[in-house]
Design a protein around this motif. Structure first.
Motif, PDB file in Angstrom:
ATOM      1  N   GLY A   1     -16.016  -4.988   3.567  1.00 17.46           N
ATOM      2  CA  GLY A   1     -15.405  -4.599   4.826  1.00 17.46           C
ATOM      3  C   GLY A   1     -14.179  -3.741   4.594  1.00 17.46           C
ATOM      4  O   GLY A   1     -13.536  -3.800   3.541  1.00 17.46           O
ATOM      5  N   ILE A   2     -13.840  -2.949   5.581  1.00 18.68           N
ATOM      6  CA  ILE A   2     -12.725  -2.025   5.402  1.00 18.68           C
ATOM      7  C   ILE A   2     -11.396  -2.768   5.220  1.00 18.68           C
ATOM      8  O   ILE A   2     -10.516  -2.322   4.484  1.00 18.68           O
ATOM      9  CB  ILE A   2     -12.653  -1.028   6.587  1.00 18.68           C
ATOM     10  N   GLU A   3     -11.271  -3.959   5.859  1.00 18.10           N
ATOM     11  CA  GLU A   3     -10.042  -4.737   5.659  1.00 18.10           C
ATOM     12  C   GLU A   3      -9.892  -5.159   4.208  1.00 18.10           C
ATOM     13  O   GLU A   3      -8.797  -5.118   3.629  1.00 18.10           O
ATOM     14  CB  GLU A   3     -10.037  -5.974   6.558  1.00 18.10           C
ATOM     15  N   GLN A   4     -11.011  -5.565   3.584  1.00 15.28           N
ATOM     16  CA  GLN A   4     -10.987  -5.975   2.185  1.00 15.28           C
ATOM     17  C   GLN A   4     -10.617  -4.806   1.270  1.00 15.28           C
ATOM     18  O   GLN A   4      -9.816  -4.954   0.344  1.00 15.28           O
ATOM     19  CB  GLN A   4     -12.361  -6.531   1.787  1.00 15.28           C
ATOM     20  N   VAL A   5     -11.183  -3.630   1.557  1.00 12.44           N
ATOM     21  CA  VAL A   5     -10.887  -2.455   0.742  1.00 12.44           C
ATOM     22  C   VAL A   5      -9.421  -2.063   0.882  1.00 12.44           C
ATOM     23  O   VAL A   5      -8.738  -1.761  -0.103  1.00 12.44           O
ATOM     24  CB  VAL A   5     -11.800  -1.278   1.143  1.00 12.44           C
ATOM     25  N   TRP A   6      -8.912  -2.072   2.117  1.00 14.96           N
ATOM     26  CA  TRP A   6      -7.511  -1.708   2.338  1.00 14.96           C
ATOM     27  C   TRP A   6      -6.583  -2.669   1.590  1.00 14.96           C
ATOM     28  O   TRP A   6      -5.562  -2.249   1.045  1.00 14.96           O
ATOM     29  CB  TRP A   6      -7.213  -1.711   3.834  1.00 14.96           C
ATOM     30  N   GLU A   7      -6.945  -3.947   1.555  1.00 20.84           N
ATOM     31  CA  GLU A   7      -6.118  -4.928   0.847  1.00 20.84           C
ATOM     32  C   GLU A   7      -6.132  -4.661  -0.655  1.00 20.84           C
ATOM     33  O   GLU A   7      -5.084  -4.714  -1.316  1.00 20.84           O
ATOM     34  CB  GLU A   7      -6.629  -6.346   1.125  1.00 20.84           C
ATOM     35  N   MET A   8      -7.329  -4.372  -1.221  1.00 20.88           N
ATOM     36  CA  MET A   8      -7.419  -4.073  -2.650  1.00 20.88           C
ATOM     37  C   MET A   8      -6.597  -2.843  -3.015  1.00 20.88           C
ATOM     38  O   MET A   8      -5.972  -2.780  -4.077  1.00 20.88           O
ATOM     39  CB  MET A   8      -8.882  -3.865  -3.058  1.00 20.88           C
ATOM     40  N   LEU A   9      -6.625  -1.843  -2.136  1.00 21.36           N
ATOM     41  CA  LEU A   9      -5.940  -0.583  -2.423  1.00 21.36           C
ATOM     42  C   LEU A   9      -4.449  -0.633  -2.119  1.00 21.36           C
ATOM     43  O   LEU A   9      -3.697   0.254  -2.515  1.00 21.36           O
ATOM     44  CB  LEU A   9      -6.583   0.547  -1.608  1.00 21.36           C
ATOM     45  N   GLY A  10      -4.019  -1.661  -1.422  1.00 24.99           N
ATOM     46  CA  GLY A  10      -2.608  -1.750  -1.066  1.00 24.99           C
ATOM     47  C   GLY A  10      -2.209  -0.798   0.027  1.00 24.99           C
ATOM     48  O   GLY A  10      -1.045  -0.372   0.108  1.00 24.99           O
ATOM     49  N   TYR A  11      -3.158  -0.443   0.896  1.00 26.35           N
ATOM     50  CA  TYR A  11      -2.871   0.468   2.003  1.00 26.35           C
ATOM     51  C   TYR A  11      -2.220  -0.290   3.166  1.00 26.35           C
ATOM     52  O   TYR A  11      -2.565  -1.428   3.449  1.00 26.35           O
ATOM     53  CB  TYR A  11      -4.153   1.118   2.521  1.00 26.35           C
ATOM     54  N   ASP A  12      -1.316   0.380   3.828  1.00 25.52           N
ATOM     55  CA  ASP A  12      -0.730  -0.131   5.055  1.00 25.52           C
ATOM     56  C   ASP A  12      -1.135   0.791   6.206  1.00 25.52           C
ATOM     57  O   ASP A  12      -1.394   1.975   6.010  1.00 25.52           O
ATOM     58  CB  ASP A  12       0.804  -0.174   4.968  1.00 25.52           C
ATOM     59  N   GLY A  13      -1.170   0.230   7.386  1.00 29.76           N
ATOM     60  CA  GLY A  13      -1.432   1.076   8.540  1.00 29.76           C
ATOM     61  C   GLY A  13      -2.861   0.979   9.039  1.00 29.76           C
ATOM     62  O   GLY A  13      -3.641   0.123   8.645  1.00 29.76           O
ATOM     63  N   ARG A  14      -3.194   1.889   9.938  1.00 33.49           N
ATOM     64  CA  ARG A  14      -4.484   1.869  10.615  1.00 33.49           C
ATOM     65  C   ARG A  14      -5.639   2.147   9.637  1.00 33.49           C
ATOM     66  O   ARG A  14      -5.549   3.036   8.796  1.00 33.49           O
ATOM     67  CB  ARG A  14      -4.482   2.935  11.714  1.00 33.49           C
ATOM     68  N   GLN A  15      -6.700   1.374   9.777  1.00 34.03           N
ATOM     69  CA  GLN A  15      -7.831   1.467   8.857  1.00 34.03           C
ATOM     70  C   GLN A  15      -8.854   2.469   9.383  1.00 34.03           C
ATOM     71  O   GLN A  15      -9.841   2.117  10.025  1.00 34.03           O
ATOM     72  CB  GLN A  15      -8.457   0.082   8.679  1.00 34.03           C
ATOM     73  N   VAL A  16      -8.620   3.742   9.069  1.00 35.26           N
ATOM     74  CA  VAL A  16      -9.500   4.815   9.522  1.00 35.26           C
ATOM     75  C   VAL A  16      -9.727   5.770   8.355  1.00 35.26           C
ATOM     76  O   VAL A  16      -8.809   6.080   7.594  1.00 35.26           O
ATOM     77  CB  VAL A  16      -8.890   5.588  10.713  1.00 35.26           C
ATOM     78  N   VAL A  17     -10.961   6.237   8.207  1.00 37.26           N
ATOM     79  CA  VAL A  17     -11.297   7.237   7.186  1.00 37.26           C
ATOM     80  C   VAL A  17     -11.671   8.530   7.893  1.00 37.26           C
ATOM     81  O   VAL A  17     -12.483   8.520   8.820  1.00 37.26           O
ATOM     82  CB  VAL A  17     -12.478   6.763   6.310  1.00 37.26           C
TER      83      VAL A  17
END
Length: 264
Positions: free
Chosen positions: A55-71
């Motif tokens: 899921g995109i939430e899991q990927v964002w957490e692994m990458l250390g991204y903050d903010g809106r989850q949009v590609v």
């Protein structure tokens, strides 16, 4: 994109599939023929395609991204974030797709064998940056190394000359790394030697090593069990392939002697 890049396919707010970049091509006619767009000239194949994407939430957490989850469009992750995932999970493939157990295909192994076979035409290097390989490719490369070393030595132990097989025809001989993988040693045929199980153990444990002239040397441990049996091998020449291009190279032999305390 480059071969072995991990891919995640995005639609409507989430990742729905993934895979690994196989081969890449550039053809000036491709875009016009396929999409009526001459600017789109790049093609790539996808290996290990799966709908089991994180899921995109899991990927964002692994990458250390903050903010809106949009590609938006094609997005390439910064290399330092990729390396952080590799350090934690060993490989991107296992982190994203949970495919640590997937066995490499015959095609993947053959591709690695071809690359390793060509490597003997260049100067040997001591270490290899294995972080550049996704997990499945690493296993394919290991298998390719094993098969090439066995083939080069005709399934014959370089120390004793034995060529044993199981009743169903599987060779006993194993492909030993001279400078070990645990030290980031290369999967280079010249960093390998075919050994039966006993002499592989003796080599890895430091009982045996080899000179740059491919003669056997034995550890000086006369009070240990097995010494007198192994001491009989001292000074004997290895059983090597006719093809000198695949013979063990001094750059690896020297480090093996150093690791196990043999006098230089």
């Amino acid at each position: 994109m480059e071969p072995n890049d991990c891919l995640l396919f995005y639609h409507d707010g989430d990742f729905f599939a993934g895979g690994i970049v196989g081969r890449t091509f550039e053809n000036p006619d491709a875009g016009e023929l396929l999409w009526n767009n001459p600017e789109s000239r790049h093609l790539f194949t996808v290996e290990g395609f799966t709908h089991d994407a994180p899921g995109i939430e899991q990927v964002w957490e692994m990458l250390g991204y903050d903010g809106r989850q949009v590609v938006q469009g094609f997005t390439r992750v910064a290399q330092e974030r990729v390396e952080d995932i590799r350090r934690e999970h060993r490989s991107l493939e296992s982190a994203l797709f949970g495919e640590e157990e997937r066995e490499p295909s015959t095609e993947e192994i053959e591709r690695e064998k071809s690359e390793l076979a060509q490597a003997v035409e260049s100067e040997p290097e001591l270490t290899e940056d294995e972080t550049q390989y996704v997990e499945t490719r690493r296993r394919a490369r290991d298998r390719a190394f094993t098969e090439l070393v066995r083939e080069a030595y005709d399934n014959t132990c370089a120390v004793c000359g034995a060529q044993r097989e199981s009743p169903d025809g599987n060779p006993e001989v194993e492909a030993a790394h001279i400078y070990p993988l645990s030290e980031d040693g290369r999967n280079d045929v010249r960093n390998g030697v075919a050994l039966c199980k006993f002499h592989h153990w003796a080599f890895d444990s430091g009982w045996l090593s080899f000179t740059d002239n491919h003669e056997i040397i034995v550890a000086d441990a006369p009070n240990k069990n097995g010494y007198h049996e192994l001491k009989q091998l001292e000074g004997q020449s290895l059983h090597l392939p006719e093809n000198g291009d695949v013979h063990p190279q001094p750059i690896f032999l020297e480090r093996h002697r150093e690791i196990h305390g043999f006098e230089q």
